[in-house]
Design a protein around this motif. Structure first.
Motif, PDB file in Angstrom:
ATOM      1  N   LEU A 114      40.796  50.506  36.588  1.00  9.81           N
ATOM      2  CA  LEU A 114      40.176  51.638  37.302  1.00  9.81           C
ATOM      3  C   LEU A 114      39.573  51.218  38.640  1.00  9.81           C
ATOM      4  O   LEU A 114      39.238  52.062  39.458  1.00  9.81           O
ATOM      5  CB  LEU A 114      39.095  52.277  36.414  1.00  9.81           C
ATOM      6  CG  LEU A 114      39.594  52.757  35.051  1.00  9.81           C
ATOM      7  CD1 LEU A 114      38.451  53.362  34.248  1.00  9.81           C
ATOM      8  CD2 LEU A 114      40.712  53.770  35.221  1.00  9.81           C
ATOM      9  N   ARG A 115      39.435  49.921  38.878  1.00 10.11           N
ATOM     10  CA  ARG A 115      38.895  49.454  40.151  1.00 10.11           C
ATOM     11  C   ARG A 115      39.991  48.744  40.958  1.00 10.11           C
ATOM     12  O   ARG A 115      40.512  49.305  41.912  1.00 10.11           O
ATOM     13  CB  ARG A 115      37.689  48.522  39.886  1.00 10.11           C
ATOM     14  CG  ARG A 115      36.760  48.375  41.058  1.00 10.11           C
ATOM     15  CD  ARG A 115      37.098  47.212  41.975  1.00 10.11           C
ATOM     16  NE  ARG A 115      37.097  45.925  41.291  1.00 10.11           N
ATOM     17  CZ  ARG A 115      37.529  44.819  41.874  1.00 10.11           C
ATOM     18  NH1 ARG A 115      37.993  44.846  43.109  1.00 10.11           N
ATOM     19  NH2 ARG A 115      37.543  43.676  41.203  1.00 10.11           N
ATOM     20  N   ASP A 116      40.413  47.558  40.549  1.00  5.46           N
ATOM     21  CA  ASP A 116      41.481  46.863  41.294  1.00  5.46           C
ATOM     22  C   ASP A 116      42.810  47.623  41.155  1.00  5.46           C
ATOM     23  O   ASP A 116      43.586  47.702  42.106  1.00  5.46           O
ATOM     24  CB  ASP A 116      41.667  45.431  40.765  1.00  5.46           C
ATOM     25  CG  ASP A 116      41.435  44.388  41.847  1.00  5.46           C
ATOM     26  OD1 ASP A 116      41.180  44.782  43.005  1.00  5.46           O
ATOM     27  OD2 ASP A 116      41.514  43.179  41.546  1.00  5.46           O
ATOM     28  N   GLY A 117      43.062  48.183  39.980  1.00  2.00           N
ATOM     29  CA  GLY A 117      44.307  48.934  39.749  1.00  2.00           C
ATOM     30  C   GLY A 117      44.396  50.164  40.639  1.00  2.00           C
ATOM     31  O   GLY A 117      45.492  50.620  40.980  1.00  2.00           O
TER      32      GLY A 117
ATOM     33  N   ILE B 282      38.372  34.388  34.681  1.00  2.00           N
ATOM     34  CA  ILE B 282      39.457  34.218  35.648  1.00  2.00           C
ATOM     35  C   ILE B 282      39.943  35.604  36.081  1.00  2.00           C
ATOM     36  O   ILE B 282      40.105  36.500  35.253  1.00  2.00           O
ATOM     37  CB  ILE B 282      40.623  33.370  35.058  1.00  2.00           C
ATOM     38  CG1 ILE B 282      41.790  33.250  36.036  1.00  2.00           C
ATOM     39  CG2 ILE B 282      41.128  33.955  33.737  1.00  2.00           C
ATOM     40  CD1 ILE B 282      41.555  32.316  37.197  1.00  2.00           C
ATOM     41  N   HIS B 283      40.154  35.745  37.373  1.00  2.32           N
ATOM     42  CA  HIS B 283      40.665  37.011  37.945  1.00  2.32           C
ATOM     43  C   HIS B 283      41.846  36.623  38.821  1.00  2.32           C
ATOM     44  O   HIS B 283      41.674  36.103  39.915  1.00  2.32           O
ATOM     45  CB  HIS B 283      39.538  37.666  38.756  1.00  2.32           C
ATOM     46  CG  HIS B 283      39.925  38.937  39.453  1.00  2.32           C
ATOM     47  ND1 HIS B 283      39.452  40.171  39.055  1.00  2.32           N
ATOM     48  CD2 HIS B 283      40.705  39.172  40.532  1.00  2.32           C
ATOM     49  CE1 HIS B 283      39.940  41.104  39.870  1.00  2.32           C
ATOM     50  NE2 HIS B 283      40.696  40.531  40.778  1.00  2.32           N
ATOM     51  N   ALA B 284      43.058  36.834  38.308  1.00  2.00           N
ATOM     52  CA  ALA B 284      44.246  36.349  39.005  1.00  2.00           C
ATOM     53  C   ALA B 284      45.076  37.505  39.553  1.00  2.00           C
ATOM     54  O   ALA B 284      45.216  38.549  38.916  1.00  2.00           O
ATOM     55  CB  ALA B 284      45.090  35.513  38.047  1.00  2.00           C
ATOM     56  N   HIS B 285      45.615  37.289  40.728  1.00  3.80           N
ATOM     57  CA  HIS B 285      46.560  38.247  41.329  1.00  3.80           C
ATOM     58  C   HIS B 285      47.975  37.670  41.275  1.00  3.80           C
ATOM     59  O   HIS B 285      48.164  36.463  41.187  1.00  3.80           O
ATOM     60  CB  HIS B 285      46.144  38.580  42.766  1.00  3.80           C
ATOM     61  CG  HIS B 285      45.084  39.634  42.817  1.00  3.80           C
ATOM     62  ND1 HIS B 285      45.373  40.953  42.987  1.00  3.80           N
ATOM     63  CD2 HIS B 285      43.735  39.546  42.678  1.00  3.80           C
ATOM     64  CE1 HIS B 285      44.240  41.653  42.966  1.00  3.80           C
ATOM     65  NE2 HIS B 285      43.229  40.822  42.783  1.00  3.80           N
ATOM     66  N   ASN B 286      48.948  38.572  41.372  1.00  6.65           N
ATOM     67  CA  ASN B 286      50.315  38.219  40.990  1.00  6.65           C
ATOM     68  C   ASN B 286      51.238  37.870  42.157  1.00  6.65           C
ATOM     69  O   ASN B 286      52.446  38.036  42.054  1.00  6.65           O
ATOM     70  CB  ASN B 286      50.902  39.384  40.190  1.00  6.65           C
ATOM     71  CG  ASN B 286      52.016  38.950  39.278  1.00  6.65           C
ATOM     72  OD1 ASN B 286      52.021  37.802  38.815  1.00  6.65           O
ATOM     73  ND2 ASN B 286      52.968  39.816  39.037  1.00  6.65           N
TER      74      ASN B 286
ATOM     75  N   GLY C  54      50.006  43.209  42.426  1.00 10.40           N
ATOM     76  CA  GLY C  54      49.301  43.538  41.198  1.00 10.40           C
ATOM     77  C   GLY C  54      48.378  42.438  40.686  1.00 10.40           C
ATOM     78  O   GLY C  54      48.284  41.346  41.253  1.00 10.40           O
ATOM     79  N   ASN C  55      47.672  42.766  39.593  1.00  9.16           N
ATOM     80  CA  ASN C  55      46.762  41.834  38.920  1.00  9.16           C
ATOM     81  C   ASN C  55      47.454  41.250  37.696  1.00  9.16           C
ATOM     82  O   ASN C  55      48.553  41.671  37.337  1.00  9.16           O
ATOM     83  CB  ASN C  55      45.512  42.591  38.448  1.00  9.16           C
ATOM     84  CG  ASN C  55      44.555  42.934  39.575  1.00  9.16           C
ATOM     85  OD1 ASN C  55      44.920  43.590  40.526  1.00  9.16           O
ATOM     86  ND2 ASN C  55      43.329  42.474  39.446  1.00  9.16           N
ATOM     87  N   ALA C  56      46.767  40.348  37.030  1.00  7.82           N
ATOM     88  CA  ALA C  56      47.277  39.808  35.758  1.00  7.82           C
ATOM     89  C   ALA C  56      47.472  40.971  34.786  1.00  7.82           C
ATOM     90  O   ALA C  56      46.601  41.825  34.651  1.00  7.82           O
ATOM     91  CB  ALA C  56      46.287  38.802  35.196  1.00  7.82           C
TER      92      ALA C  56
HETATM   93 ZN   LIG Z   1      41.246  41.553  42.591  1.00  9.10          ZN
END
Ligand SMILES: [Zn+2]
Length: 531
Positions: free
Chosen positions: A13-16, A204-208, A240-242
């Motif tokens: 709902l935030r990064d997405g 961990i906060h990973a981006h793709n 996108g995110n993980a």
């Molecule tokens: Zn992010």
């Protein structure tokens, strides 16, 4: 052996919400928060209170979630006190169980983007964490650009993380903001961080951006991190995110993780994973990714004949996990290369009993091959295959006849003097002894034909009331005797179940008509409508 608790934090709902083409309404956010809660996610990040009307409204009331509902925002601005920063005040006043602050952890960004000193940035982290703790909130700190910052200046990146931890933040989250860090680098850096901050407080906060966000999340866990941040279906800015939809089943089903960790997702919730993943796409009005690991329509689909016969004997021969565990289905594709074993396996899957020596099975295989040579694509059109199989085995009633149809496309000027194209379809249907005529206008010929066809089917109308067309794909194929059109139509019923039908003709209206007819008849068969 006692398993360690591993926490899942969702930022759909935030990064997405940063995904290209995604725009959540308040109703979307509430519905998605509900899905995440059903999945057993520990933290649901709702958005930025105060940043836009939707998020402000979202955080204006309490939510009855099992998950910790989390507000996201900046630490206090440089040069202000925590008590005199309106942005921070909105965050502290938000109806949320937890606050996730974002702060710079790369000294270069502190100076260039923030225009302040390294020490003032650390003070801002400490003050913000303290202020949120004083309001009884659970606190997380997202360390922006942590990995790039660590490579440039490890002492400063660590000092930012440590400042939050020492002040009582429950979690320090290491963000690969640009998404370019590789798994071996993540593992190495997270291991070093965990020597300073206990892994039970590290996320961990990973981006793709190198398609390794999921791998990077697991690398961090191997190195000691105990919180994974991600999104449903890997939504998120850029690449996108993980993807939590891939991470959750791996955590639950692969022994290395399943034996070491407990997560909030129960076995029962895991069975809903495919449904939740598709329901999210449905809400976003996008076609689900057929090739998505675990939940995609093709994730457990097998094509080649030799694999198919092995799968029927023992599914484990070609499947890394059983599809039912994640709420998916095994599928054996019927295709040009199909052998009898594919056809038999597919018949069994759709619940049609047939003997392998029944000559009609051989006949069905011949028909499939003939029609695929004409352009029909049965592996994409499961419902059309189902009907073809039932027809060949003599099991589809003649519910109704379309005795005539007419589609008229007209371009003219409307009352405002604008050029408009209007389509009208008229369909004559015979149901038993009743003859019906229905007409409908549509935004195009197929839409008009679809509406007219489904308008009045007499005694069968009640079975198709919930039917709707959700996707329509057209492809021009170059056959030996000139171009033909293949139309694939995806339909959905009132229960959210979907199926695909196919039509092929040199004429697009004819091809669409075949696919529409198959869709309606499939629904009648599925609903057990009497002949
Ligand atoms: Zn992010």
């Amino acid at each position: 052996m006692a398993r360690e608790r591993l926490y899942l934090f969702d930022t759909t709902l935030r990064d997405g919400a940063q995904t290209n083409g995604v725009d959540f309404t308040l109703a979307d956010k509430l519905a998605i928060a509900g899905m995440l809660d059903e999945l057993g996610i520990d933290y649901v990040e709702g958005g930025y209170p105060g940043a836009n009307p939707t998020d402000t409204e979202l955080f204006s009331q309490d939510h009855k979630l099992k998950a910790a509902f989390t507000a996201f925002g900046m630490t206090r601005r440089p040069g202000r006190s925590a008590s005199n920063d309106p942005g921070l005040a909105v965050l502290l006043d938000a109806h949320a169980d937890a606050i996730c602050f974002v702060a710079k952890s790369w000294d270069y960004h502190v100076r260039v983007a923030l225009g302040t000193t390294d020490e003032e940035n650390l003070a801002s982290i400490r003050d913000s964490v303290r202020a949120a703790k004083a309001r009884g909130k659970e606190v997380l700190l997202d360390c922006e650009h942590f990995f790039d910052g660590y490579k440039a200046n490890p002492d400063y990146a660590l000092a930012c993380a440590k400042a939050a931890y020492d002040e009582g933040a429950r979690w320090v989250v290491l963000c690969d903001t640009n998404g370019g860090t590789l798994p071996h680098e993540v593992e190495e850096i997270v291991a070093k961080v965990c020597k300073v901050i206990p892994g039970g407080h590290v996320g961990i906060h990973a981006h793709n951006d190198t398609e390794q966000a999921v791998a990077n999340s697991f690398a961090a866990v191997r190195a000691g991190a105990r919180q994974i941040q991600g999104t449903l279906n890997g939504l998120g800015e850029r690449c996108g995110n993980a993807n939590l939809v891939s991470i959750i089943p791996t955590l639950k089903l692969k022994p290395e993780y399943a034996e070491a960790f407990d997560i909030g997702t129960s076995d029962a919730a895991l069975k809903k994973l495919s449904h939740i993943s598709h329901a999210l796409d449905e809400r976003l009005n996008r076609a689900p990714n057929r090739h998505a690991p675990y939940v995609g329509e093709s994730a457990f689909a097998t094509k080649a004949g030799i694999h198919a016969s092995a799968i029927v004997k023992d599914p484990a021969t070609y499947e890394h996990v059983a599809p039912e565990i994640v709420g998916n289905k095994r599928k054996v594709l019927v295709s040009e290369q199909a052998g009898k074993s594919n056809v038999l396996a597919e018949l069994e899957r759709i619940g049609i009993k047939a003997d392998k020596d029944d000559p009609r099975v051989g006949r069905l295989l011949d028909i499939v091959k003939e029609r695929e040579a004409l352009g029909y694509a049965y592996e994409a059109a499961d419902a059309s295959f189902d009907l073809l199989a039932r027809r060949t085995l003599g099991k589809v009633p003649a519910y109704f006849d379309v005795t005539q149809f007419d589609v008229n496309v007209e371009q003219r000027e409307n009352a405002k003097g604008e050029r408009v194209t209007v389509t009208l379809a008229v369909v004559k249907v015979k149901v038993g002894d009743d003859n019906m005529i229905s007409a409908a206008e549509g935004n195009g010929p197929v839409n008009a034909l679809d509406l007219a066809l489904r308008k009045d089917l007499g005694k069968y109308q009640k079975y198709i009331d919930g039917l709707k067309l959700v996707d329509f794909r057209v492809r021009i194929l170059n056959g030996g005797t000139g171009a033909v059109t293949r139309v694939l139509i995806e339909s959905e019923d009132e229960a959210g179940e979907r199926w695909t039908t196919v039509g092929v003709s040199p004429n697009i209206i004819d091809a669409s008509f075949q696919a529409l007819m198959d869709s309606i008849i499939f629904k009648l068969v599925k609903s057990g409508a009497p002949a």
